[in-house]
Design an enzyme around this catalytic site. Structure first.
Site, PDB file in Angstrom:
ATOM      1  N   SER A  71       0.829  -1.203   0.000  1.00  0.00           N
ATOM      2  CA  SER A  71       0.000   0.000   0.000  1.00  0.00           C
ATOM      3  C   SER A  71       0.862   1.252   0.000  1.00  0.00           C
ATOM      4  CB  SER A  71      -0.924   0.013   1.224  1.00  0.00           C
ATOM      5  OG  SER A  71      -0.187   0.325   2.400  1.00  0.00           O
ATOM      6  N   SER A  73       0.750   3.677   2.285  1.00  0.00           N
ATOM      7  CA  SER A  73       0.692   4.336   3.588  1.00  0.00           C
ATOM      8  C   SER A  73       2.033   4.853   4.092  1.00  0.00           C
ATOM      9  CB  SER A  73       0.096   3.383   4.633  1.00  0.00           C
ATOM     10  OG  SER A  73       0.999   2.331   4.936  1.00  0.00           O
ATOM     11  N   LYS A 128       4.706   0.753   9.941  1.00  0.00           N
ATOM     12  CA  LYS A 128       4.533   2.174  10.235  1.00  0.00           C
ATOM     13  C   LYS A 128       5.811   2.699  10.889  1.00  0.00           C
ATOM     14  CE  LYS A 128       0.154   1.840   9.079  1.00  0.00           C
ATOM     15  NZ  LYS A 128      -0.338   2.367   7.787  1.00  0.00           N
ATOM     16  N   SER A 216      -3.142   6.750   5.695  1.00  0.00           N
ATOM     17  CA  SER A 216      -2.576   5.726   6.575  1.00  0.00           C
ATOM     18  C   SER A 216      -3.567   5.362   7.673  1.00  0.00           C
ATOM     19  CB  SER A 216      -1.270   6.234   7.205  1.00  0.00           C
ATOM     20  OG  SER A 216      -0.779   5.309   8.152  1.00  0.00           O
TER      21      SER A 216
END
Length: 258
Positions: A71, A73, A128, A216
């Protein structure tokens, strides 16, 4: 217990080891000598595969594990199609499958890029950046961070030009953020709504956010990451492949993450 790839590796290691080791024990009990030319086909396969799956299991469990970025994010730091390596021992040695820590080592630092098991569904891995440490007070308003009352400096780098599967990020504001000594790039989409508020990080937990702040799903929405959910620290891009762009992106291979 998660029935993931590590689980099946562990099962394969156990089964092949039992077959091969059991055969050797039977030969010893009979007083016979191992003869490779006359071993049963099942034992031959077990003997061949056991060291391979054992080595893969040990490498993935205790050294480094590969992941693919699915993705946007973490753009612009990580692009869709990046293949990364994750250091599995930096935050402590854990047993595979049951994920129980047996040796304490380092703790995550602010700015680390971490892979973890999503608290809402531990079968899914997320990636993250660590923003808040245990005990921190994190505030996020007007697309700016404050940590323990200290504003986090941001410097504009202009408008972002996305490529490939991340092309729809073109036009977002590209910023250099100084996360108390850790500089990294982030993306902000002007006018986009995102969660705001003040968050106090519980002990044994970490507050994480994606570098693509308005794209995100992170701690602003579902809370903090417990220490036991940590998988490891992302540190290296070993391959980058985006079928919508130019296939293999040679410029990104070998990039150290920070």
């Amino acid at each position: 217990m998660d029935y993931d790839f590590s689980f099946f590796l562990a099962v394969a290691t156990l089964v092949t080891g039992v077959i091969w080791g059991g055969y050797l024990l039977v030969l010893k009990a009979r007083g016979e000598i191992f003869d490779e030319e006359h071993e049963p086909i099942l034992v031959e396969y077990a003997r061949s595969f056991f060291p391979v799956v054992l080595i893969v299991l040990l490498l993935r469990s205790f050294i480094a594990e590969p992941f693919r970025i699915p993705s946007a994010s973490m753009m612009p730091t990580l692009l869709i199609g990046d293949f990364i390596l994750v250091n599995k021992f930096t935050y402590g040695i854990r047993l595979p499958v049951i994920n129980k820590k047996i040796i304490e080592l380092n703790e995550p630092k602010r700015g680390d890029i971490v892979v973890f098991r999503y608290p809402k569904d531990p079968t899914v891995d997320y990636i993250k950046r660590v923003i808040g440490l245990p005990g921190d007070r994190v505030a996020y308003y007007d697309k700016k961070l404050h940590i323990n009352g200290q504003p986090i400096n941001q410097v504009s780098l202009g408008r972002y030009q996305g490529v490939g599967q991340g092309e729809d990020m073109t036009g977002n504001e590209h910023l250099l953020e100084d996360l108390t000594g850790i500089e990294h790039s982030i993306l902000i989409r002007s006018g986009a709504l995102s969660a705001e508020g003040v968050y106090v990080v519980p002990e044994g937990n970490y507050f994480v956010m994606g570098d693509n702040r308005d794209n995100s799903n992170d701690s602003r929405y579902w809370g903090t990451v417990p220490e036991e959910n940590l998988v490891g620290q992302a540190f290296f891009i070993w391959m980058s492949w985006d079928w919508q762009y130019k296939g293999v992106n040679l410029d990104r291979i070998g990039t150290a993450l920070k």
